[in-house]
Write a protein that holds these residues in place. Structure first.
Motif, PDB file in Angstrom:
ATOM      1  N   MET A 188      45.640  75.285 119.951  1.00 16.05           N
ATOM      2  CA  MET A 188      47.045  74.948 119.843  1.00 16.05           C
ATOM      3  C   MET A 188      47.857  76.218 119.634  1.00 16.05           C
ATOM      4  N   GLU A 189      49.106  76.144 120.013  1.00 16.52           N
ATOM      5  CA  GLU A 189      50.021  77.273 119.856  1.00 16.52           C
ATOM      6  C   GLU A 189      51.002  76.985 118.721  1.00 16.52           C
ATOM      7  N   ALA A 190      51.633  78.017 118.221  1.00 19.03           N
ATOM      8  CA  ALA A 190      52.638  77.857 117.167  1.00 19.03           C
ATOM      9  C   ALA A 190      53.682  76.840 117.589  1.00 19.03           C
ATOM     10  N   GLY A 191      53.991  75.905 116.717  1.00 19.05           N
ATOM     11  CA  GLY A 191      54.984  74.885 117.000  1.00 19.05           C
ATOM     12  C   GLY A 191      54.436  73.643 117.658  1.00 19.05           C
ATOM     13  N   ASP A 192      53.177  73.653 118.073  1.00 22.03           N
ATOM     14  CA  ASP A 192      52.569  72.477 118.700  1.00 22.03           C
ATOM     15  C   ASP A 192      52.367  71.365 117.671  1.00 22.03           C
ATOM     16  N   LEU A 193      52.362  70.158 118.151  1.00 19.33           N
ATOM     17  CA  LEU A 193      52.131  68.981 117.317  1.00 19.33           C
ATOM     18  C   LEU A 193      50.932  68.233 117.872  1.00 19.33           C
ATOM     19  N   LEU A 194      49.994  67.919 117.025  1.00 17.25           N
ATOM     20  CA  LEU A 194      48.811  67.165 117.411  1.00 17.25           C
ATOM     21  C   LEU A 194      48.888  65.795 116.764  1.00 17.25           C
TER      22      LEU A 194
ATOM     23  N   ILE B  61      50.039  74.756 108.416  1.00 16.99           N
ATOM     24  CA  ILE B  61      50.680  73.690 107.657  1.00 16.99           C
ATOM     25  C   ILE B  61      50.328  72.371 108.329  1.00 16.99           C
ATOM     26  N   ALA B  62      49.980  71.399 107.525  1.00 16.91           N
ATOM     27  CA  ALA B  62      49.661  70.077 108.057  1.00 16.91           C
ATOM     28  C   ALA B  62      50.535  69.047 107.355  1.00 16.91           C
TER      29      ALA B  62
ATOM     30  N   ASN C 144      44.617  59.318 116.650  1.00 14.03           N
ATOM     31  CA  ASN C 144      44.256  58.098 115.960  1.00 14.03           C
ATOM     32  C   ASN C 144      43.150  58.444 114.974  1.00 14.03           C
ATOM     33  N   SER C 145      43.280  58.038 113.719  1.00 14.31           N
ATOM     34  CA  SER C 145      42.302  58.421 112.704  1.00 14.31           C
ATOM     35  C   SER C 145      40.925  57.835 112.968  1.00 14.31           C
ATOM     36  N   LEU C 146      40.819  56.901 113.903  1.00 14.75           N
ATOM     37  CA  LEU C 146      39.507  56.362 114.262  1.00 14.75           C
ATOM     38  C   LEU C 146      38.724  57.340 115.129  1.00 14.75           C
ATOM     39  N   GLN C 147      39.412  58.325 115.696  1.00 15.61           N
ATOM     40  CA  GLN C 147      38.739  59.329 116.516  1.00 15.61           C
ATOM     41  C   GLN C 147      38.040  60.341 115.607  1.00 15.61           C
ATOM     42  N   PRO C 148      36.880  60.848 116.030  1.00 15.56           N
ATOM     43  CA  PRO C 148      36.217  61.884 115.231  1.00 15.56           C
ATOM     44  C   PRO C 148      37.120  63.102 115.113  1.00 15.56           C
ATOM     45  N   HIS C 149      37.218  63.650 113.919  1.00 13.86           N
ATOM     46  CA  HIS C 149      38.067  64.811 113.706  1.00 13.86           C
ATOM     47  C   HIS C 149      37.637  65.537 112.439  1.00 13.86           C
ATOM     48  N   GLY C 150      38.145  66.712 112.252  1.00 15.40           N
ATOM     49  CA  GLY C 150      37.856  67.494 111.059  1.00 15.40           C
ATOM     50  C   GLY C 150      38.710  68.737 111.040  1.00 15.40           C
ATOM     51  N   ILE C 151      38.634  69.476 109.953  1.00 16.02           N
ATOM     52  CA  ILE C 151      39.400  70.709 109.826  1.00 16.02           C
ATOM     53  C   ILE C 151      38.436  71.865 109.598  1.00 16.02           C
ATOM     54  N   ARG C 152      38.899  73.043 109.895  1.00 15.77           N
ATOM     55  CA  ARG C 152      38.118  74.260 109.690  1.00 15.77           C
ATOM     56  C   ARG C 152      38.986  75.246 108.908  1.00 15.77           C
TER      57      ARG C 152
END
Length: 93
Positions: free
Chosen positions: A1-7, A28-29, A10-18
């Motif tokens: 993602m680039e600066a200013g992008d928004l992701l 910032i989230a 759906n929380s049912l999708q696999p996801h995580g943070i690093r």
């Protein structure tokens, strides 16, 4: 993602943070949860409508709120679209 992008996902999708490993960057989230009002749950609908109408921040550990109370003092009440009124519970589906 680039600066200013928004992701948005759906929380049912696999996801995580690093970890943020950038030398001088900031990540910032903002987590937004949305679900339609339960039309038959009058108590919950009243709580949701009151929260919107009186600009009351959610309570609890995950929702510390703004100590400046800008919800009540700086910003006007959100103007809802037809869909927003349904999601909140002001109008029935």
């Amino acid at each position: 993602m680039e600066a200013g992008d928004l992701l948005i996902f759906n929380s049912l999708q696999p996801h995580g943070i690093r970890p943020n490993r950038s030398e001088n960057g900031v990540r910032i989230a903002q987590y937004i949860s949305m679900m339609p009002a339960e039309e038959d749950n009058l108590e919950l609908r009243k709580w949701r409508i009151n929260s919107w109408k009186n600009r009351v921040a959610p309570e609890g550990y995950a929702f510390p709120g703004d100590p400046r109370n800008w919800e009540q003092t700086k910003y006007k009440r959100a103007v809802l679209s037809n869909l927003g009124e349904k999601l909140l519970g002001l109008k029935k589906w």
